[in-house]
Design an enzyme around this catalytic site. Structure first.
Site, short mmCIF file in Angstrom:
data_model
loop_
_atom_site.label_atom_id
_atom_site.label_comp_id
_atom_site.label_asym_id
_atom_site.label_seq_id
_atom_site.Cartn_x
_atom_site.Cartn_y
_atom_site.Cartn_z
N HIS A 176 0.67 -1.27 0.14
CA HIS A 176 -0.12 -0.01 -0.05
C HIS A 176 0.88 1.15 -0.12
O HIS A 176 1.97 1.26 0.38
CB HIS A 176 -1.05 -0.03 1.39
CG HIS A 176 -1.91 -1.17 1.59
ND1 HIS A 176 -1.91 -1.72 2.53
CD2 HIS A 176 -2.55 -1.97 0.60
CE1 HIS A 176 -2.61 -2.73 2.84
NE2 HIS A 176 -3.10 -2.92 1.17
N LYS B 143 5.97 6.65 7.24
CA LYS B 143 5.59 5.72 8.36
C LYS B 143 6.57 5.30 9.29
O LYS B 143 7.93 5.20 8.73
CB LYS B 143 4.79 4.38 7.77
CG LYS B 143 3.90 4.53 6.77
CD LYS B 143 3.47 3.24 6.23
CE LYS B 143 2.15 3.54 5.30
NZ LYS B 143 1.74 2.07 4.81
N TYR C 165 1.84 1.82 14.04
CA TYR C 165 2.73 2.57 13.32
C TYR C 165 2.02 4.01 13.28
O TYR C 165 0.64 4.27 13.31
CB TYR C 165 2.84 2.00 11.74
CG TYR C 165 1.40 1.77 11.07
CD1 TYR C 165 1.13 2.79 10.01
CD2 TYR C 165 0.80 0.69 11.25
CE1 TYR C 165 -0.08 2.58 9.31
CE2 TYR C 165 -0.45 0.40 10.56
CZ TYR C 165 -0.88 1.50 9.67
OH TYR C 165 -2.17 1.26 8.95
N ASP D 58 -6.34 -6.28 -1.68
CA ASP D 58 -4.94 -6.52 -1.88
C ASP D 58 -4.73 -7.31 -3.16
O ASP D 58 -4.05 -7.00 -3.66
CB ASP D 58 -4.58 -6.68 -0.65
CG ASP D 58 -4.34 -5.85 0.45
OD1 ASP D 58 -4.53 -4.68 0.24
OD2 ASP D 58 -3.69 -6.21 1.69
#
Length: 184
Positions: free
Chosen positions: A62, A72, A132, A168
């Site tokens: 992603h 991130k 995260y 996905d």
């Protein structure tokens, strides 16, 4: 805290240094000044938790585009993951290259991934919990990515038949992603 550049420019392995004593341990997870000293100065706007009960769960690959492109900071609180990131930055000399890191609750490592990388991971144990931080809010209209098993990427995933979402499994190949980006 030890911050080490990864093979792909814009990604950094971060080794945390727990202070242990007879009571357990204390670990600094984030220190703004240490990050600034390494040129990593971000304003985290969201912190997310991902939980996967099954070993072999794959989430990815992603990213978010444009003004919502994310940096991130990823760590594992429980379990172990094989974390992968792919350079999808236009004009980058390492465009289409990938790197990986093993993140576990015991190895005290995190990964910092800059804007323009697709990101994903595969759980290596049952009941994995990942935390995260991101520096941009989630914007579904700006999300994208590439398929986890794209043959041109040749990512060496540790699980050949992962548990994966329908969404996905429909992500484009790297070549399709590249064509779509060129049309924008």
């Amino acid at each position: 805290m030890i911050i080490t550049p990864c093979r792909l420019q814009g990604a950094y392995e971060i080794t945390l240094l727990p202070n242990n004593d007879h009571r357990g341990h204390f670990t600094r997870i984030y220190d703004q000044q240490i990050f600034k000293d390494h040129g990593l100065d971000w304003d985290w706007v969201q912190e997310n938790r991902s939980f996967s009960p099954k070993k072999g769960t794959l989430r990815g690959m992603h990213l978010q585009h444009g003004p919502y492109a994310e940096t991130k900071l990823i760590r594992v609180c429980r379990g172990a993951i094989y974390d992968v990131f792919v350079d999808l930055r236009p004009g980058s000399p390492t465009y289409g290259h990938w790197d990986s890191i093993l993140l576990t609750e015991e190895n005290n490592k995190m990964i910092y991934i800059g804007k323009g990388f697709a990101h994903g991971f595969c759980t290596l144990e049952e009941d994995c919990e990942i935390i995260y931080k991101v520096d941009r809010p989630y914007a579904p209209q700006h999300e994208g990515g590439v398929i986890w098993n794209d043959e041109s990427l040749r990512i060496t995933w540790p699980i050949l038949k992962p548990v994966i979402s329908d969404k996905d499994s429909r992500l484009p190949t790297l070549e399709e992603f590249r064509r779509r980006q060129a049309q924008k």
